[in-house]
Design an enzyme around this catalytic site. Sequence first.
Site, PDB file in Angstrom:
ATOM      1  N   ILE A 261       0.348   9.798   8.482  1.00 50.96           N
ATOM      2  CA  ILE A 261      -0.501   9.022   9.397  1.00 50.96           C
ATOM      3  C   ILE A 261      -0.428   7.534   9.032  1.00 50.96           C
ATOM      4  O   ILE A 261       0.026   7.175   7.943  1.00 50.96           O
ATOM      5  CB  ILE A 261      -1.973   9.514   9.356  1.00 50.96           C
ATOM      6  CG1 ILE A 261      -2.537   9.409   7.930  1.00 50.96           C
ATOM      7  CG2 ILE A 261      -2.084  10.939   9.880  1.00 50.96           C
ATOM      8  CD1 ILE A 261      -4.023   9.658   7.841  1.00 50.96           C
TER       9      ILE A 261
ATOM     10  N   GLY B  88      -5.149   3.114   7.588  1.00 52.36           N
ATOM     11  CA  GLY B  88      -6.306   2.564   8.301  1.00 52.36           C
ATOM     12  C   GLY B  88      -6.241   1.044   8.355  1.00 52.36           C
ATOM     13  O   GLY B  88      -6.564   0.420   9.364  1.00 52.36           O
TER      14      GLY B  88
ATOM     15  N   ASP C   7       0.861  -1.184   0.000  1.00 49.41           N
ATOM     16  CA  ASP C   7       0.000   0.000   0.000  1.00 49.41           C
ATOM     17  C   ASP C   7       0.899   1.236   0.000  1.00 49.41           C
ATOM     18  O   ASP C   7       1.422   1.649   1.033  1.00 49.41           O
ATOM     19  CB  ASP C   7      -0.898  -0.008   1.241  1.00 49.41           C
ATOM     20  CG  ASP C   7      -1.925   1.117   1.196  1.00 49.41           C
ATOM     21  OD1 ASP C   7      -1.706   2.105   0.475  1.00 49.41           O
ATOM     22  OD2 ASP C   7      -2.948   1.003   1.901  1.00 49.41           O
TER      23      ASP C   7
ATOM     24  N   HIS D  17       1.242   8.155   3.855  1.00 50.47           N
ATOM     25  CA  HIS D  17       1.749   7.413   5.010  1.00 50.47           C
ATOM     26  C   HIS D  17       3.271   7.448   5.135  1.00 50.47           C
ATOM     27  O   HIS D  17       3.837   6.801   6.005  1.00 50.47           O
ATOM     28  CB  HIS D  17       1.253   5.960   4.941  1.00 50.47           C
ATOM     29  CG  HIS D  17      -0.230   5.891   4.733  1.00 50.47           C
ATOM     30  ND1 HIS D  17      -1.122   6.344   5.671  1.00 50.47           N
ATOM     31  CD2 HIS D  17      -0.979   5.481   3.671  1.00 50.47           C
ATOM     32  CE1 HIS D  17      -2.360   6.200   5.211  1.00 50.47           C
ATOM     33  NE2 HIS D  17      -2.301   5.682   3.995  1.00 50.47           N
TER      34      HIS D  17
END
Length: 505
Positions: free
Chosen positions: A429, A432, A409, A414
Amino acid sequence: MDQKLRFDGRVALVTGAGAGLGKAYALLLAERGALVIVNDLGGGKHGDGKSSMAADKVVDEIIKKGGKAVADYNSVVDGEKVVKTALENFGRIDIVINNAGILRDKSFARISDADWDMINSVHLKGAFKITQAAWPHFRKQNYGRVIMTSSCSGLYGNFGQANYSAAKMALIGLSNTLAIEGKKNNIHCNVIVPTAASRLTENILPPDLFAELKPELIAPVVAWLCHEDCGDNGVVIESSAGWAAKFGASVQVSSDLKYLYEGQENFSAFPTFAILPGLMAIMTSEATLDAIPNIKYDLSQILHGEQYLETYRSMPTNGLLTSKFCIADVMDKGKSAVVIYDVYTFDENNNKICYGQTSVFIVNAGGFGGKRSSDKVVPTQNTPERPADSVITQATVKNQAALYRLSGDLNPLHISPEFASMSGYSEPILHGLCSLGFSVRHVLQQYGRNDPKMFKAVKVRFSKPVVPGETLKTEMWQDGNRILFRTSAVETGIFVTSGDYHTSP
Ligand code: NAI
């Protein structure tokens, strides 16, 4: 220790709190708002004599500092009398720290019955009597925190301490069972294995080391284990000189090795990994969002809103997968648009592996006059009002997002500070799906023997971002073969997922 950890209104009983470690625990808890019972028999270190002075001095110190405490001079063997002091003075009991202790060191051949019985009586029977007296009150109020005090002598053995080692190891057994029996009433029982300077260790430890091993450095660890936010139950924590570690943590890692190491027996993909091939198909397709009229966006506006995964067979550990997706619906939430994708993933033999549904939130792309809701969405489920049946907390690491990227991903949100800033975040961040991986690991550990075959489906709503390094707390409720859960970041108290469930086959 975080300033936010308070114990206001909680009644804490600390046994053997007239000196050493117990005194440090009592002072810290009182400073953080707890009402403290300072229990101490005030005898010698071999269990001889008694005096009210030890407990009185600690109570005076607490009161001088503005805290609230009462003294209790009973032996821990009279557990009911000690707990009565708490109830008579403060009307309840929430926390029991079984800490009182003595030594009767002799080489095994020379241990007398009295040496054996006194050690077992103060350490083991004392903890039993005190905890049993508090137990009905914990159950009634559906809350309790218990600490047992073990020792490295118990875990590893120590010459001249056969009686003490046996009693200290027995306390771990007692704690393990109380953790199981107490769980449904939100009663947690954990063990501290301290090493600190006190009269019990003054002639055993070298003087320079003795000076460094302050009991005050262990008190925050014990206070955290007694806090309502601490989800640990049935753990053994070794602590000394400001360091603390979960004993047996390596056992946990080794039970996770099947997800990490290709040479391990039962090497498997973690179940939620099955989301990724479908998600990659969506994210890399040019046909995707351009196919929807009126939606203008760029990657910095995109957020993962919700995710559903249902598995039909285990994910192969190698081979070629094919994912086929369609846009199931588009919603107009006013400011933002939400696009729902349905995706099916197949193996080389065209066996259906899983179905995934991904909701993508496109910030500032709404307002095109579309519908607000869709019957195509797999619904979330609210968690119950009652306290969670079980809780697991686990820290993420600072480089968690960089590590998770290796799963494929590659969204720059990120990893790239510039990209994160364009999206309105002060730093990159966590994905998820990485947080979801933590939550599902917790559910599988707690309810599925950490067996990936116990996974059937999961639905999650990502409500707030996680910053790598934060500690994730998963609260879980059992509802038949479905586990409802929600996850928060311990440092901020913010729920990072909500309305979630996990179903077993
Ligand atoms: P300490 O001797 O300073 O404190 C123990 C306190 O327990 C004393 O104030 C004593 O009066 C009290 N006590 C003894 N028998 C009692 C009874 N029957 N009822 C009520 N109070 C009683 O020793 P320390 O080091 O603070 O020990 C605390 C606990 O930690 C003990 O359980 C000890 O075995 C354990 N421990 C300590 C280690 C260390 O490095 N200091 C290492 C491993 C375990």
